[in-house]
Design an enzyme around this catalytic site. Sequence first.
Site, mmCIF file in Angstrom:
data_model
loop_
_atom_site.group_PDB
_atom_site.id
_atom_site.type_symbol
_atom_site.label_atom_id
_atom_site.label_comp_id
_atom_site.label_asym_id
_atom_site.label_seq_id
_atom_site.Cartn_x
_atom_site.Cartn_y
_atom_site.Cartn_z
ATOM 1 N N GLY A 50 19.180 -40.361 73.521
ATOM 2 C CA GLY A 50 19.476 -39.236 74.409
ATOM 3 C C GLY A 50 18.946 -37.926 73.836
ATOM 4 O O GLY A 50 17.937 -37.897 73.117
ATOM 5 N N SER A 51 19.678 -36.857 74.100
ATOM 6 C CA SER A 51 19.141 -35.512 73.840
ATOM 7 C C SER A 51 18.913 -35.171 72.378
ATOM 8 O O SER A 51 18.290 -34.148 72.086
ATOM 9 C CB SER A 51 20.093 -34.478 74.444
ATOM 10 N N THR A 52 19.434 -35.972 71.456
ATOM 11 C CA THR A 52 19.179 -35.675 70.043
ATOM 12 C C THR A 52 17.689 -35.844 69.712
ATOM 13 O O THR A 52 17.255 -35.482 68.622
ATOM 14 C CB THR A 52 20.015 -36.585 69.121
#
Lengths: 102, 646
Positions: free
Chosen positions: B293-295
């Site tokens: 995801g956004s990491t």
Amino acid sequence: MSAGLRGGFWVLLPLLGLALCLGLASVWMNIERVDLAYTLKKMEHELAERNTLADKLSVERDNLMAPYQLKRLADKFGLGPAGPGQIRRLPASEDRPATAKP
Amino acid sequence: MAKQKKKGRDFSRFKLAFVAGLFVVLLGALWVRAGYIQLWRGSQLEALASRQSYAAEFERGQRGRILSKDGAVLATSVEAQSVYARPLDTARSAQTARTLAGILGLPEADIRKDLASKKNFVWIKRQVSDAQAKAVTDAQLPGVHLTAEYNRLYPNGHLAGQVLGFVDVDGKGLEGVEAAFEERLAAGQAKLVVQRDASGRRLYLDDQGREMDINGKDVRLTIDSHIQDLTEQALAEAVRKYEAQGGMAIVVQVSTGEILAMANYPFFNPNVSRTTAAGVRRNRAAQDVFEPGSTMKPFLVASALEEKTVTPDQLFDCENGKWKVHTKIVRDDHPHRWLTVNQIVRYSSNIGAAKVGQALGSQRYYDYLLRLGFGSRPGVTALAGGVGILHPAQSWTEIDQAAISFGQGIGVTALQMAKAYLCIANKGEAKPLRLIADPMQDQSEGSGRVFSEKTALAVLSMMREVVEMDGTGKMARIPGVPVAGKTGTAQKAGKGGYSDERLSSFVGLIPGDNPEYLVLALVDEPQNVSYGGIVAAPAVKDIASRALAYYGRLPEPALAEARPEQDPSQMLGEVLPAGQPRTPGERVPDLHGLPLRRAVELLVQKGIVPVLKGRGMVVSGQKPAAGEPWPEGRDGDNDVFVLILS
């Protein structure tokens, strides 16, 4: 008995005495060796037992000092991780007076 | 008389000769016999005598210990007694079985079956407690004996259980460090020749074979037992609070690349490995692959900045939270219209990331991902790290490219993620992760510069905004310590697509301006709330603040209070250099760094009501850019003039 034979006898006698002494010394040393081996065996056994006990006690100490055990105790006594302002720094040198920051 | 004399003949000489001859014969026979025994049968008889009085004995050493960086014993071996029987020597088997069952807590029927065996040797129970061993000795059961073995113990219980692994009943490492360092840890075996006395007691009459070291060698990890413990505690709290399936956390010291903690929840206690499910024993942080995801966004932005395809304050249209890529719709949880690149990171916009990814191009992004260590094993000795899933750039569709830009459609492990963030924390230079402190490992692989220092610092600054400003990671703030971080809330793959389950994550770099520690936390399938900024960020904050307290580095309250919110009046002095516009001119002025009130005053003088994006009191970006003609519209419709705040 001729003079030659008599002379040989007196040479042979100390040699026989020496051989007898050496034989007795060898027997005595062998007995001592076995005796020492028994003592050594006994001491080694005792050392092994003590080492095993020391190992077990070390494991017990490590278990009691394990962070999860310390946390359990800390919770019991109302202690927790230090927050800002709760850390005291002691001076490195002993001759300097200790100061504490609130 | 003469006849009588003749009759009484003297035989004495004959008798003497006979006796002498007899002695000679006997002596000769003895010599012959002695010669026969000594010369003819000597070697054979010597062998027989040796077999009777000498015996070979095997001595096993102790398996090496596993120690933590701070010297705590994580695994050690202690002598324990094992009970065995010689069934042929046992008398009254039924009674023996009953007695043993009572002492050892085993089913009587099983012991009876063992004792009925035709074998010469059967194990009854291995590695029994001292009390049980004493009870067996006291019972004096014929045919039942004790022998010493080494039992593997883990004094700290579940601490770093999955990292340590475990051994089988014979002391052979099966998983984790125990398996990876089997050769070093394993105890050797010495064969000794001992003399036996008449009663069978064995005596060492020399030190032949005893001078060699048969003990296994120790292994020292980079794990710090206290950091590991506080990491496990914080992780467990997060998982329990959000009723999640599990969690993982890693703490890395940036300067050395040493892994200070690697936690997996549910915990695994190697002392009871045989009764623990295989899934719990697995080091998920090293092996399990997930969509991050956004990491992943900081890596995308760093790659784009390095390639100069974007600038930090370049605006991207984030389509009010809904953007169609071919047949798929990309959504943002919080709709935005215009966001700069650093705001894309700060607010974690998927659409913005997808557009940055488009600008960068799939091949270039793929190359950077490879250099960061994705798609290959992290190369940490003693950890069988997973490879992850990273398909070649040539196979990426437009949808794949968009998805991979915001961390979906790519599979990574927590260890890979930590290694990649270590590169950012280390000012753009990749560094290998280390788990083993002793023996020293040659780990030059996986190092080298990936991003320039300028790029890394720019991304670090964006990650600070995520936490210190109004970004998604506000809950990771630590008073008095700047924190840089990135949240992640990834959809988990299910049957036929994505499921409703999420993987919440947060990566924190502490201190945010010059990172010394990297803390990563992942919480798998949290219930009710799934945002990484809510579920995982507090765990990272807890780990970091407790670690700083442990190192005695938590700032004093005065310093902590001085940091949080800056006084706008002070900021004005800082950001308004001489020569800034006081009145609107012919073209759009540079409003960057102006206080919001001053910028609005200038625009209102021109009859423009700006649209404000973001929160804060200072202008960090604008559209149209400085030097362009004034826009035609006179109100906020269609975003005529946008002020980006921070």
